[in-house]
Design a protein around this motif. Structure first.
Motif, PDB file in Angstrom:
ATOM      1  N   GLY A  84       0.837  -1.188   0.000  1.00 25.35           N
ATOM      2  CA  GLY A  84       0.000   0.000   0.000  1.00 25.35           C
ATOM      3  C   GLY A  84       0.872   1.237   0.000  1.00 25.35           C
ATOM      4  N   GLN A  85       0.915   1.927   1.150  1.00 25.32           N
ATOM      5  CA  GLN A  85       1.825   3.062   1.260  1.00 25.32           C
ATOM      6  C   GLN A  85       3.281   2.596   1.239  1.00 25.32           C
ATOM      7  N   ALA A  86       3.499   1.344   1.580  1.00 23.55           N
ATOM      8  CA  ALA A  86       4.837   0.762   1.459  1.00 23.55           C
ATOM      9  C   ALA A  86       5.065   0.296   0.026  1.00 23.55           C
ATOM     10  N   GLU A  87       6.230   0.577  -0.474  1.00 17.63           N
ATOM     11  CA  GLU A  87       6.608   0.058  -1.788  1.00 17.63           C
ATOM     12  C   GLU A  87       7.125  -1.364  -1.678  1.00 17.63           C
ATOM     13  N   SER A  88       7.871  -1.619  -0.588  1.00 15.28           N
ATOM     14  CA  SER A  88       8.448  -2.943  -0.364  1.00 15.28           C
ATOM     15  C   SER A  88       8.875  -3.054   1.090  1.00 15.28           C
ATOM     16  N   TRP A  89       9.176  -4.287   1.515  1.00 14.57           N
ATOM     17  CA  TRP A  89       9.711  -4.490   2.862  1.00 14.57           C
ATOM     18  C   TRP A  89      10.567  -5.746   2.884  1.00 14.57           C
ATOM     19  N   GLU A  90      11.470  -5.752   3.841  1.00 17.19           N
ATOM     20  CA  GLU A  90      12.338  -6.896   4.070  1.00 17.19           C
ATOM     21  C   GLU A  90      12.174  -7.343   5.515  1.00 17.19           C
ATOM     22  N   LYS A  91      12.151  -8.655   5.710  1.00 19.70           N
ATOM     23  CA  LYS A  91      12.022  -9.212   7.058  1.00 19.70           C
ATOM     24  C   LYS A  91      13.303  -9.950   7.413  1.00 19.70           C
ATOM     25  N   ALA A  92      13.893  -9.591   8.554  1.00 23.53           N
ATOM     26  CA  ALA A  92      15.113 -10.245   9.010  1.00 23.53           C
ATOM     27  C   ALA A  92      14.852 -10.931  10.341  1.00 23.53           C
ATOM     28  N   TYR A 177       8.627 -11.478  18.237  1.00 23.78           N
ATOM     29  CA  TYR A 177       8.580 -12.825  17.677  1.00 23.78           C
ATOM     30  C   TYR A 177       8.129 -12.726  16.233  1.00 23.78           C
ATOM     31  N   ASP A 178       8.247 -13.815  15.513  1.00 21.22           N
ATOM     32  CA  ASP A 178       7.864 -13.835  14.105  1.00 21.22           C
ATOM     33  C   ASP A 178       6.359 -14.030  14.007  1.00 21.22           C
ATOM     34  N   CYS A 179       5.636 -12.939  13.956  1.00 19.86           N
ATOM     35  CA  CYS A 179       4.173 -12.979  13.935  1.00 19.86           C
ATOM     36  C   CYS A 179       3.698 -13.394  12.547  1.00 19.86           C
TER      37      CYS A 179
END
Length: 551
Positions: A84-92, A177-179
């Motif tokens: 949405g308002q985010a273009e992309s995301w990374e999860k570490a 935690y990894d939700c």
């Protein structure tokens, strides 16, 4: 998400009394173009994204605000998540089991007044949601964010919450935690950004289009209280060129007969509710559509009430509910009799395509017609064991519901079942929506109509709300064993361990303490003008109209 909000005061100038016969307000937009007129509910108590906790308010907020993640059409009318308002995301995933999301915002996103949307706007909104001074029922929706517990209990400043603006276009969110449903949390209305200057300009900032500044596809042009909320395309929305209706008007009604009349007269393009006696006719004609809905309609007992503090009395009242009769003869929209609290369709450990949570969890009581009399016998014995043989000496109690045709008819059916099978006297009390919601929240009732719709596809959405002192814990329920089961579920990312803990929690809530009396699992009936194309929907209850067109 239920039909429930925080209360707010309306100034005398803002209150519009309802006429005896509802009148559909004239659309103030030009007759030219595409102007959509809808009715999903009566007057919302709030359209503040953080304070709203109802499906109707969420639908409106989804049109005027946008989160990091949004819901889009999969091409078949089904809503699916997308940036949405985010273009992309990374999860570490970190060595200590915590998780870090690094989120990049889209270039050039703006508020409806043209000001840039920044990462700091999200930081402010999430800190405001967690801040106990905000008193948001949905504060716990971000309890996976690092530092939430300390902020929520007031021992830490909201600035310590694990959400940081790295720069204007970069957001970092740290989770404990990894939700597994965090992407849906980022699409949830309570996490939508809000403008600090507007929120803090006035307690009534949501009432005035000049201060109700959003970042979604539409912007509010007028709120005529108890009549309609109007909105138009937001020219500063990044996908403005692809939007459909020039205006969308949400007509505000609580009279199902008036809704149906408005639809049949062409004054309304969409309605969710119609008189229950009309449902079979419109189903047979094909005009009434039935959508999937992840939700449960249930009776809520006030566990702090002198009478209903006894779980055996609560269980007795639950056992004599003839759920088959209600869905077949009262609600009549394809609902499924409920044999537990978490409804069909909610994922279990194996995920979509495998046995769901309800299948794995099994039934807490029989819903077979042939077992109804045995259920009633057990209920009468429970009442006798509590000191009320055949209902003798049992005090007169009250069932509270909000004004609506279907709730009235269900209330009357319940009243008859309780009085006939248990020998008790139950009075019915209906209240206007906003008054009802506040009294239920405050515990000013003995038995109340209730319902809950999933906020995301996970049993946590149904079960963590009954945690001690939870913002949506209308039953005033508290059990340390239950809290421990919820804590255990949230302390692990292992699917099997999570679901084991959630099943233990439901066993306590329904199997042991009978806090609720589930009646049926929802379906979503609606009627849409056949000339309108492109509406899409999620079983969480959200309808989206911003990309509709005329056929």
């Amino acid at each position: 998400m239920r039909r429930k909000f925080m209360s707010m005061a309306l100034t005398a100038a803002m209150v519009v009394s309802m006429a005896a016969t509802p009148v559909f307000a004239e659309n103030t937009a030009s007759d030219e173009g595409f102007n959509l007129n809808l009715c999903i509910a009566s007057e919302p108590q709030t359209i503040d994204p953080a304070l709203n906790s109802a499906v109707d308010g969420a639908i409106m907020c989804n049109h005027m605000f946008e989160g990091l993640v949004k819901w889009v059409n999969d091409g078949e009318g089904n809503a699916v998540t997308a940036p949405g308002q985010a273009e992309s995301w990374e999860k570490a995933e970190n060595e200590d089991g915590t998780v870090t999301y690094t989120i990049k915002l889209r270039d050039g996103i703006k508020w409806s007044d043209g000001q840039a949307v920044t990462a700091g706007d999200f930081v402010y909104a999430w800190q405001r949601l967690a801040n106990p001074e905000t008193a948001a029922d949905y504060c716990y929706m971000i309890d996976m964010v690092k530092g939430y517990d300390a902020v929520a209990d007031g021992s830490a400043d909201p600035s310590t919450l694990g959400i940081t603006a790295v720069d204007d276009q970069t957001l970092q969110i740290d989770l404990t935690y990894d939700c597994p449903y965090f992407e849906e949390i980022m699409a949830f209305p309570a996490t939508f950004p809000v403008r600090q200057d507007m929120v803090e300009s006035s307690d009534n900032w949501t009432f005035d289009p000049s201060t109700y500044i959003g970042n979604g596809p539409y912007k509010m042009t007028e709120w005529s209280h108890n009549a309609y909320i109007s909105m138009e395309k937001n020219e500063n929305y990044y996908d403005y060129e692809n939007l459909g209706p020039d205006t969308i008007k949400f007509t505000l009604l609580d009279d199902n007969n008036a809704m149906l009349k408005g639809y049949n007269n062409g004054e309304l393009d969409f309605i969710e509710n119609l008189p229950v006696d009309e449902i079979p006719t419109y189903l047979a004609s094909g005009e009434l559509e039935i959508g999937d809905y992840l939700g449960t309609y249930y009776v809520c007992f006030n566990t702090e009430d002198e009478v209903f503090s006894d779980p055996n009395i609560r269980k007795a009242f639950s056992l004599v509910i003839d759920r088959n009769y209600i869905v077949e003869n009262v609600s009549q929209a394809g609902e499924v009799p409920a044999d537990g609290y978490v409804p069909n369709g909610v994922n279990d450990a194996a995920g979509a395509g495998s046995d769901d949570f309800r299948t794995v969890g099994g039934s807490y009581y029989s819903i077979s017609d042939e077992d109804y009399e045995a259920n009633c016998e057990e209920a009468r014995q429970l009442l006798a064991d509590a000191g009320y043989p055949n209902g003798e000496g049992f005090p007169t109690v009250e069932y509270l519901y909000n004004t609506a045709d279907n709730h009235k008819k269900i209330g009357e059916a319940l009243q008859n079942m309780w009085q006939t099978e248990l020998g008790v006297t139950v009075n019915l009390n209906n209240q206007d929506w906003n008054v009802f919601l506040q009294n239920r929240k405050d515990g000013n009732y003995q038995i109340a109509r209730n319902g809950w719709i999933a906020d995301y596809n996970d049993p946590c959405s149904f079960l963590d709300m009954w945690y001690t002192d939870g913002g949506n814990n209308d039953a005033q329920y508290s059990n340390p064993d239950y809290d421990a089961a919820i804590d255990a579920a949230k302390a692990t990312s292992d699917p099997e361990e999570r679901m084991k803990a959630f099943h233990e929690a439901e066993d306590i809530l329904i199997g042991q303490d009978s806090v609720l009396a589930p009646i049926y699992f929802y379906t979503q009936p609606y009627m849409l003008n056949p000339d309108i194309d492109g509406m899409y929907y999620t079983p969480l209850g959200y309808f989206f109209f911003g990309y509709t067109s005329k056929k």
